[in-house]
Write a protein that holds these residues in place. Structure first.
Motif, PDB file in Angstrom:
ATOM      1  N   GLY A 272       0.808  -1.215   0.000  1.00 42.06           N
ATOM      2  CA  GLY A 272       0.000   0.000   0.000  1.00 42.06           C
ATOM      3  C   GLY A 272       0.843   1.268   0.000  1.00 42.06           C
ATOM      4  O   GLY A 272       2.035   1.247   0.320  1.00 42.06           O
ATOM      5  N   SER A 273       0.185   2.401  -0.336  1.00 45.18           N
ATOM      6  CA  SER A 273       0.905   3.672  -0.361  1.00 45.18           C
ATOM      7  C   SER A 273      -0.049   4.851  -0.305  1.00 45.18           C
ATOM      8  O   SER A 273      -0.089   5.681  -1.195  1.00 45.18           O
ATOM      9  N   GLY A 274      -0.831   4.936   0.715  1.00 47.33           N
ATOM     10  CA  GLY A 274      -1.659   6.121   0.919  1.00 47.33           C
ATOM     11  C   GLY A 274      -3.005   6.046   0.232  1.00 47.33           C
ATOM     12  O   GLY A 274      -3.104   5.716  -0.953  1.00 47.33           O
ATOM     13  N   THR A 275      -4.054   6.362   0.999  1.00 39.47           N
ATOM     14  CA  THR A 275      -5.418   6.360   0.468  1.00 39.47           C
ATOM     15  C   THR A 275      -6.157   7.614   0.923  1.00 39.47           C
ATOM     16  O   THR A 275      -7.072   7.539   1.745  1.00 39.47           O
ATOM     17  N   PRO A 276      -5.772   8.793   0.431  1.00 41.96           N
ATOM     18  CA  PRO A 276      -6.467  10.016   0.856  1.00 41.96           C
ATOM     19  C   PRO A 276      -7.943   9.959   0.471  1.00 41.96           C
ATOM     20  O   PRO A 276      -8.300   9.577  -0.652  1.00 41.96           O
TER      21      PRO A 276
ATOM     22  N   PRO B 247      -2.123   8.639  -6.439  1.00 46.50           N
ATOM     23  CA  PRO B 247      -1.471   8.357  -7.721  1.00 46.50           C
ATOM     24  C   PRO B 247      -0.339   7.338  -7.605  1.00 46.50           C
ATOM     25  O   PRO B 247      -0.172   6.485  -8.485  1.00 46.50           O
ATOM     26  N   THR B 248       0.416   7.396  -6.517  1.00 48.54           N
ATOM     27  CA  THR B 248       1.500   6.432  -6.324  1.00 48.54           C
ATOM     28  C   THR B 248       0.935   5.024  -6.135  1.00 48.54           C
ATOM     29  O   THR B 248       1.442   4.055  -6.726  1.00 48.54           O
ATOM     30  N   LEU B 249      -0.110   4.909  -5.339  1.00 47.20           N
ATOM     31  CA  LEU B 249      -0.732   3.603  -5.127  1.00 47.20           C
ATOM     32  C   LEU B 249      -1.385   3.095  -6.406  1.00 47.20           C
ATOM     33  O   LEU B 249      -1.310   1.901  -6.722  1.00 47.20           O
ATOM     34  N   ALA B 250      -2.026   3.978  -7.155  1.00 43.62           N
ATOM     35  CA  ALA B 250      -2.659   3.568  -8.410  1.00 43.62           C
ATOM     36  C   ALA B 250      -1.624   3.000  -9.389  1.00 43.62           C
ATOM     37  O   ALA B 250      -1.902   2.025 -10.097  1.00 43.62           O
ATOM     38  N   ALA B 251      -0.428   3.593  -9.406  1.00 41.13           N
ATOM     39  CA  ALA B 251       0.630   3.076 -10.284  1.00 41.13           C
ATOM     40  C   ALA B 251       1.034   1.665  -9.864  1.00 41.13           C
ATOM     41  O   ALA B 251       1.263   0.789 -10.714  1.00 41.13           O
TER      42      ALA B 251
ATOM     43  N   SER C   4      -1.796  -5.350   0.548  1.00 40.35           N
ATOM     44  CA  SER C   4      -1.314  -5.189   1.920  1.00 40.35           C
ATOM     45  C   SER C   4      -1.264  -3.730   2.333  1.00 40.35           C
ATOM     46  O   SER C   4      -0.542  -2.926   1.739  1.00 40.35           O
ATOM     47  N   GLY C   5      -2.037  -3.395   3.357  1.00 45.02           N
ATOM     48  CA  GLY C   5      -2.017  -2.034   3.880  1.00 45.02           C
ATOM     49  C   GLY C   5      -3.111  -1.836   4.911  1.00 45.02           C
ATOM     50  O   GLY C   5      -4.267  -2.216   4.691  1.00 45.02           O
ATOM     51  N   GLY C   6      -2.751  -1.249   6.034  1.00 44.45           N
ATOM     52  CA  GLY C   6      -3.714  -1.023   7.104  1.00 44.45           C
ATOM     53  C   GLY C   6      -4.487   0.265   6.933  1.00 44.45           C
ATOM     54  O   GLY C   6      -4.597   0.810   5.838  1.00 44.45           O
TER      55      GLY C   6
ATOM     56  N   HIS D 146     -11.633   5.811   7.837  1.00 43.69           N
ATOM     57  CA  HIS D 146     -12.424   4.659   8.258  1.00 43.69           C
ATOM     58  C   HIS D 146     -12.149   3.427   7.400  1.00 43.69           C
ATOM     59  O   HIS D 146     -12.642   2.345   7.699  1.00 43.69           O
ATOM     60  N   CYS D 147     -11.377   3.599   6.325  1.00 39.48           N
ATOM     61  CA  CYS D 147     -11.104   2.498   5.401  1.00 39.48           C
ATOM     62  C   CYS D 147      -9.676   1.997   5.599  1.00 39.48           C
ATOM     63  O   CYS D 147      -8.819   2.705   6.121  1.00 39.48           O
ATOM     64  N   SER D 148      -9.436   0.780   5.148  1.00 40.15           N
ATOM     65  CA  SER D 148      -8.064   0.267   5.133  1.00 40.15           C
ATOM     66  C   SER D 148      -7.519   0.369   3.715  1.00 40.15           C
ATOM     67  O   SER D 148      -8.281   0.361   2.731  1.00 40.15           O
ATOM     68  N   GLU D 149      -6.198   0.474   3.603  1.00 42.45           N
ATOM     69  CA  GLU D 149      -5.575   0.488   2.284  1.00 42.45           C
ATOM     70  C   GLU D 149      -5.906  -0.794   1.527  1.00 42.45           C
ATOM     71  O   GLU D 149      -6.154  -0.767   0.313  1.00 42.45           O
ATOM     72  N   ALA D 150      -5.919  -1.915   2.231  1.00 40.49           N
ATOM     73  CA  ALA D 150      -6.193  -3.198   1.573  1.00 40.49           C
ATOM     74  C   ALA D 150      -7.563  -3.189   0.909  1.00 40.49           C
ATOM     75  O   ALA D 150      -7.717  -3.678  -0.228  1.00 40.49           O
TER      76      ALA D 150
END
Length: 260
Positions: free
Chosen positions: A110-114, A120-124, A144-146, A152-156
């Protein structure tokens, strides 16, 4: 180059670096890869403004001239090491590892879920994993990502929704939603893979950003995943070199703290 040429060079450098940092801060990005260029930009603007005064200060004592030159030499050596690190990262983007076909699973970090959406980094990273998953339809995909602070959401879950919306079957996805660091990403993913009957020595494809591959591979091996091959997703251009600079220090810090 005369005094005036150096002043213009410093002023231009300062404007570019400071402007880049302010733009990224305006997007909510605050990390060392953004703050350090801002500080260098401010220093360059100050040098441009005080160039003549500094020349007089150096001329007043011979040792000051030596210190001035030593400082610039040290800065140049540091820039050279950064350039070498950047070159190494850039060489990983098109590495042939992503064409590997014998993997037992794909693990995406994972890499951030604003606002509970993929950055954009996670989408790539997810787009890179999607291409791999489509070429290897029989293997599971671990996302994988908490939970990011204040969300309220998890990265996963965000990652899984992204992949399902693009055609990946939900039953292929293994959601690791507890981790808060790369080390936890990989340790917790190892546990979930074991529950799927995939041993820690099985070949895995580890999808992460180009700047993160080298460190993530080493952390994975420390976590007991002994046959990991990193697959690099390109960092969006507007923040690429800031992210690479941040990773330069993160890699040094990880080495010093024995994270890998």
């Amino acid at each position: 180059m005369g005094f005036r040429g150096w002043q213009w060079t410093m002023a231009l450098l300062g404007v570019v670096l400071l402007g880049d940092a302010i733009a990224l801060m305006g997007l909510g990005l605050f990390n060392f890869g953004v703050v350090l260029p801002a500080l260098i930009g401010v220093a360059a603007l100050w040098l441009a403004w005080r160039w003549h005064a500094l020349a007089r200060w150096r001329a007043a004592r011979p040792h000051r001239q030596w210190l001035w030159r030593a400082g610039w030499i040290g800065f140049a050596v540091w820039l050279a090491t950064v350039a070498l690190f950047f070159r190494f990262i850039g060489g990983r983007i098109d590495a042939p590892a992503e064409r590997m076909t014998g993997a037992a699973a794909i693990v995406v970090l994972g890499s951030g879920t604003p606002h509970c959406t993929a950055s954009p980094t996670l989408a790539a990273r997810l787009d890179k994993a999607l291409a791999l998953a489509q070429r290897m339809p029989a293997i599971p995909v671990v996302v994988s990502g908490g939970q990011d602070f204040g969300l309220h959401c998890s990265e996963a879950d965000v990652m899984a929704d992204y992949l399902v919306a693009r055609g990946i079957a939900s039953q292929r996805l293994v959601r690791e939603d507890r981790s808060t660091s790369t080390d936890e990403n990989l340790r917790f993913s190892r546990q979930l893979l074991a529950a799927q009957g995939i041993d820690a020595s099985a070949p895995l494809l580890l999808v992460t950003s180009d700047f993160h591959v080298m460190r993530a591979e080493r952390i994975a091996r420390k976590a007991g995943l002994t046959a990991v091959t990193g697959v690099a997703a390109p960092t969006p251009l507007y923040l690429r070199y800031n992210a690479w600079l941040r990773e330069y220090f993160a890699y040094i810090s990880g080495w010093v703290l024995r994270e890998f």
